[in-house]
Design a protein around this motif. Sequence first.
Motif, PDB file in Angstrom:
ATOM      1  N   ASP A 264       0.884  -1.170   0.000  1.00 22.60           N
ATOM      2  CA  ASP A 264       0.000   0.000   0.000  1.00 22.60           C
ATOM      3  C   ASP A 264       0.923   1.222   0.000  1.00 22.60           C
ATOM      4  O   ASP A 264       1.256   1.780   1.042  1.00 22.60           O
ATOM      5  CB  ASP A 264      -0.900  -0.009   1.241  1.00 22.60           C
ATOM      6  CG  ASP A 264      -1.745   1.244   1.356  1.00 22.60           C
ATOM      7  OD1 ASP A 264      -1.945   1.920   0.331  1.00 22.60           O
ATOM      8  OD2 ASP A 264      -2.199   1.551   2.482  1.00 22.60           O
ATOM      9  N   ASP A 266       0.744   4.410  -0.872  1.00 27.61           N
ATOM     10  CA  ASP A 266       0.348   5.722  -0.340  1.00 27.61           C
ATOM     11  C   ASP A 266      -0.191   5.665   1.079  1.00 27.61           C
ATOM     12  O   ASP A 266      -0.560   6.692   1.655  1.00 27.61           O
ATOM     13  CB  ASP A 266      -0.661   6.402  -1.271  1.00 27.61           C
ATOM     14  CG  ASP A 266      -1.896   5.538  -1.525  1.00 27.61           C
ATOM     15  OD1 ASP A 266      -2.156   4.601  -0.742  1.00 27.61           O
ATOM     16  OD2 ASP A 266      -2.598   5.796  -2.523  1.00 27.61           O
ATOM     17  N   ASP A 268      -2.993   4.565   2.367  1.00 29.95           N
ATOM     18  CA  ASP A 268      -4.389   4.929   2.619  1.00 29.95           C
ATOM     19  C   ASP A 268      -5.259   3.737   2.997  1.00 29.95           C
ATOM     20  O   ASP A 268      -6.485   3.847   3.070  1.00 29.95           O
ATOM     21  CB  ASP A 268      -4.988   5.654   1.409  1.00 29.95           C
ATOM     22  CG  ASP A 268      -4.927   4.819   0.131  1.00 29.95           C
ATOM     23  OD1 ASP A 268      -4.529   3.635   0.195  1.00 29.95           O
ATOM     24  OD2 ASP A 268      -5.283   5.361  -0.936  1.00 29.95           O
ATOM     25  N   ASP A 275      -6.141  -0.038  -5.777  1.00 28.03           N
ATOM     26  CA  ASP A 275      -6.127   1.414  -5.598  1.00 28.03           C
ATOM     27  C   ASP A 275      -6.006   2.077  -6.969  1.00 28.03           C
ATOM     28  O   ASP A 275      -5.008   1.908  -7.675  1.00 28.03           O
ATOM     29  CB  ASP A 275      -4.947   1.807  -4.709  1.00 28.03           C
ATOM     30  CG  ASP A 275      -5.065   3.222  -4.159  1.00 28.03           C
ATOM     31  OD1 ASP A 275      -5.650   4.076  -4.859  1.00 28.03           O
ATOM     32  OD2 ASP A 275      -4.560   3.460  -3.048  1.00 28.03           O
ATOM     33  N   PRO A 281      -2.797   9.372  -1.524  1.00 33.17           N
ATOM     34  CA  PRO A 281      -3.754   8.940  -0.499  1.00 33.17           C
ATOM     35  C   PRO A 281      -5.166   9.378  -0.861  1.00 33.17           C
ATOM     36  O   PRO A 281      -5.398  10.527  -1.257  1.00 33.17           O
ATOM     37  CB  PRO A 281      -3.259   9.643   0.773  1.00 33.17           C
ATOM     38  CG  PRO A 281      -1.831   9.962   0.501  1.00 33.17           C
ATOM     39  CD  PRO A 281      -1.744  10.229  -0.972  1.00 33.17           C
ATOM     40  N   THR A 283      -9.658   7.946  -0.541  1.00 33.55           N
ATOM     41  CA  THR A 283     -10.678   7.317   0.292  1.00 33.55           C
ATOM     42  C   THR A 283     -11.172   6.039  -0.367  1.00 33.55           C
ATOM     43  O   THR A 283     -11.072   5.845  -1.581  1.00 33.55           O
ATOM     44  CB  THR A 283     -11.871   8.262   0.509  1.00 33.55           C
ATOM     45  OG1 THR A 283     -12.482   8.544  -0.751  1.00 33.55           O
ATOM     46  CG2 THR A 283     -11.414   9.562   1.152  1.00 33.55           C
ATOM     47  N   LYS A 284     -11.713   5.160   0.464  1.00 30.02           N
ATOM     48  CA  LYS A 284     -12.202   3.877  -0.048  1.00 30.02           C
ATOM     49  C   LYS A 284     -13.349   4.078  -1.021  1.00 30.02           C
ATOM     50  O   LYS A 284     -13.463   3.391  -2.034  1.00 30.02           O
ATOM     51  CB  LYS A 284     -12.640   2.998   1.128  1.00 30.02           C
ATOM     52  CG  LYS A 284     -12.942   1.565   0.735  1.00 30.02           C
ATOM     53  CD  LYS A 284     -13.166   0.700   1.963  1.00 30.02           C
ATOM     54  CE  LYS A 284     -13.378  -0.756   1.553  1.00 30.02           C
ATOM     55  NZ  LYS A 284     -13.591  -1.625   2.737  1.00 30.02           N
ATOM     56  N   GLY A 288      -9.578   4.693  -3.513  1.00 21.99           N
ATOM     57  CA  GLY A 288      -8.225   5.092  -3.183  1.00 21.99           C
ATOM     58  C   GLY A 288      -7.769   6.391  -3.799  1.00 21.99           C
ATOM     59  O   GLY A 288      -6.598   6.761  -3.660  1.00 21.99           O
ATOM     60  N   PRO A 290      -8.083  10.705  -4.420  1.00 25.87           N
ATOM     61  CA  PRO A 290      -8.537  11.907  -3.707  1.00 25.87           C
ATOM     62  C   PRO A 290      -9.682  12.598  -4.442  1.00 25.87           C
ATOM     63  O   PRO A 290      -9.885  12.413  -5.641  1.00 25.87           O
ATOM     64  CB  PRO A 290      -7.279  12.790  -3.698  1.00 25.87           C
ATOM     65  CG  PRO A 290      -6.521  12.367  -4.925  1.00 25.87           C
ATOM     66  CD  PRO A 290      -6.787  10.903  -5.098  1.00 25.87           C
TER      67      PRO A 290
END
Length: 467
Positions: A264, A266, A268, A275, A281, A283-284, A288, A290
């Motif tokens: 992983d 980044d 996150d 991702d 980084p 969010t789910k 993955g 921004p």
Amino acid sequence: MKHLNKLFAAALMFAGLTSQAQDGNNPWAVSFGVNGVDTKVSAVGNDSPKWIQLANANDNWNLLPSVSYAGVSRYVGDGFSFGLNGSVNRITRWVTRVPGTQSTDMVVNPGDLSYYGIDAVVKYSFQEMLKSKWLDPSLNIGGGYTFFGDASAGTVNGGLGLAFWLTDQVGISFQSTYKHSFDDNRVANMDVPSHIQHFAGLTFKFGGKDTDGDGIFDKDDACPDEFGLKEFQGCPDSDGDGIADKDDACPNEAGPKELNGCPDTDGDGIIDSEDACPTEPGTKIMNGCPDADGDGVADKDDECPTVAGPKENKGCPWPDTDGDGVADKDDACPTVPGTVANNGCPEVSDDAMKKLNEYGKTILFNSGKASFQKQTIPVLEAMTAILKEYPTAKFSLEGHTDSDGAEAMNQKLSEERAAAVKNFLVENGIAADRLTSKGFGETMPVDTNKTAKGKANNRRVEVKLVK
């Protein structure tokens, strides 16, 4: 006796070593050493076997100062082994009653009798029960045939053994066996007396199989065909992340255990392979990635990443981004010029359909399965990219097989493979209501099924435009 004393001294010296005998891994064993025949038990008044007479062994034992016994055995499981022993000796000491007495024994020479023994032995080892790595006491029973001078007779045998394992294949062994003769009249030179035979020697175990040469026998190797590490029960850890390849979702990329060994980059919490933005980084909910303006559109898909806009307008607020005459709020393809008749999306071209079907012919599945071969993923991704260019178009995915195997099996396999392609496309951004899948098995070949090339052509997934 001189050689026997040396073996006893060696046993005491090595008794403290911590090595392990692995009978299940090394099933065969050979033994050789010296033996001593004690005839004191045959003397009148000594009907009960006297197992150890070290104090007067010189008086009662018959020894040859050389290798005088050899044996071979095989481990059969649960602590039991079966073997054959052969021994030779020279009987120069015979214990008998002193004339005119009831219990006093005297030693006589019966005439340098030759002694030969062949015995079958069933041994039970207590080593596993004791959970010892080096101490191996045992119980022995069996039978054999003994030649005693000109006499010969069968015997029933029982005894005790003790081995000290110096390594997993080499040990020092001792054994005392009482041989009860079926021809025991206790008359020298005329019969075979009951007697005790002692053995001391070396035992070598062999026969273990280690296919991958990693020092772990196949029996205990969870990956017998792959060179591995002892801490992973013989399995490899290619990326060195502390997770065996067989349990590692990403065996060639180091990653933490909480992510099943996948990286992983980044940080996150979303593994790189899942991702969409592995170096940023996110969010789910954005896979993955921004979303700087917080409009619910990931920056990589947002035509206006710093200005909030509706999702249907690719994150932009203006009405007709692509200038195709359809307002963004009504445009199913706001950044791709299309037609009013097709809700602002482009019409699917013949060239696009041709490419889709060319890709469909090159999709590779694992033999007899609906799972994809790794090298076919880029093909599926290319198909996904084409379908995304026509977001309102609907397609039918049709699976076909060659004629190898049962017809019913091929029908089922074709349905599962078409469904697998559909699932991949849906998982990668194509709306499920735009796709249907079905299979035709071997019923619609496009080439002969008599050649490998023809069969390969028949194994395909066709893409049809639904109008």
